[in-house]
Write an enzyme that holds these catalytic residues in place. Sequence first.
Site, PDB file in Angstrom:
ATOM      1  N   GLY A   1      23.341 -14.640  41.413  1.00  0.00           N
ATOM      2  CA  GLY A   1      21.759 -15.017  41.051  1.00  0.00           C
ATOM      3  C   GLY A   1      21.000 -15.042  40.166  1.00  0.00           C
TER       4      GLY A   1
ATOM      5  CE1 TYR B   1      28.082 -18.393  28.629  1.00  0.00           C
ATOM      6  CE2 TYR B   1      27.291 -15.890  27.905  1.00  0.00           C
ATOM      7  CZ  TYR B   1      27.952 -17.472  28.544  1.00  0.00           C
ATOM      8  OH  TYR B   1      29.424 -16.865  28.215  1.00  0.00           O
TER       9      TYR B   1
ATOM     10  CE1 TYR C   1      21.468 -24.957  35.391  1.00  0.00           C
ATOM     11  CE2 TYR C   1      21.851 -26.958  34.117  1.00  0.00           C
ATOM     12  CZ  TYR C   1      21.201 -25.448  33.736  1.00  0.00           C
ATOM     13  OH  TYR C   1      21.946 -25.289  33.007  1.00  0.00           O
TER      14      TYR C   1
ATOM     15  N   GLY D   1      26.804 -15.918  40.015  1.00  0.00           N
ATOM     16  CA  GLY D   1      27.330 -16.560  41.450  1.00  0.00           C
ATOM     17  C   GLY D   1      26.091 -15.383  41.843  1.00  0.00           C
TER      18      GLY D   1
END
Length: 161
Positions: A96, A87, A132, A94
Site C-alpha cells: 500500500g 518509486y 495504475y 504490495g
Amino acid sequence: MSISIRQARPADAQTIYDMIYELAVYEKAPEEVVTTPEEIRETLFGAESKTEALICEVNGATVGYAVFFSSYSTWLGRNGIYLEDLYISPDARGNGAGKALIRHIAQLAVQRRCGRLEWSVLDWNQPAIDFYKSIGAEPQSEWVRYRLAGDALVNFAEGGK
C-alpha cells in the site's frame, strides 16, 4: 504497519539519488543517471526550484519517493501535476505504500484545483501499468511523447536542424 508521507528535505538528497539509481537499474538505463546527490540537493531543493518531492516511510524507514511539478493544460485552463518519478523499493511493494504516495499527490492536485494528474510509464512495465489501471488511471495511447536532450537540444537551440 505504519505508512507516512512527508515533504522531502535537503538531507534526503542522497537517499533520493540512491532510489533514482535503483529505478534506473529497474528501467534498464543506469548509464543515463548523470546527476549526483549534490546536484539533486541544489536543483530539487534550491530557491529557484519549481519541483516538489515526497518521501514515503513504512515504520519509520524510507521505502520510496515521488518527484512532481506543476504543468498547465490550455484546454482545461488549469494547472495540473506531472509526476516525474514514483518509486517504491521492491521489498516494500504490495503493502500500500505506492498507493498512499500517489493518493497523497492526487489529494494535493484536488486541493490545488488542478485539472489532472499525469505521468508516463514504460510500455513494458506491466506491474506499474496494472497498478495504475487498478487506481482508475487510463492510458493516453493517442499521444506520443517527444524529447530533445543533450547534443540535439544544444544543436537545435543554437540554430541547427
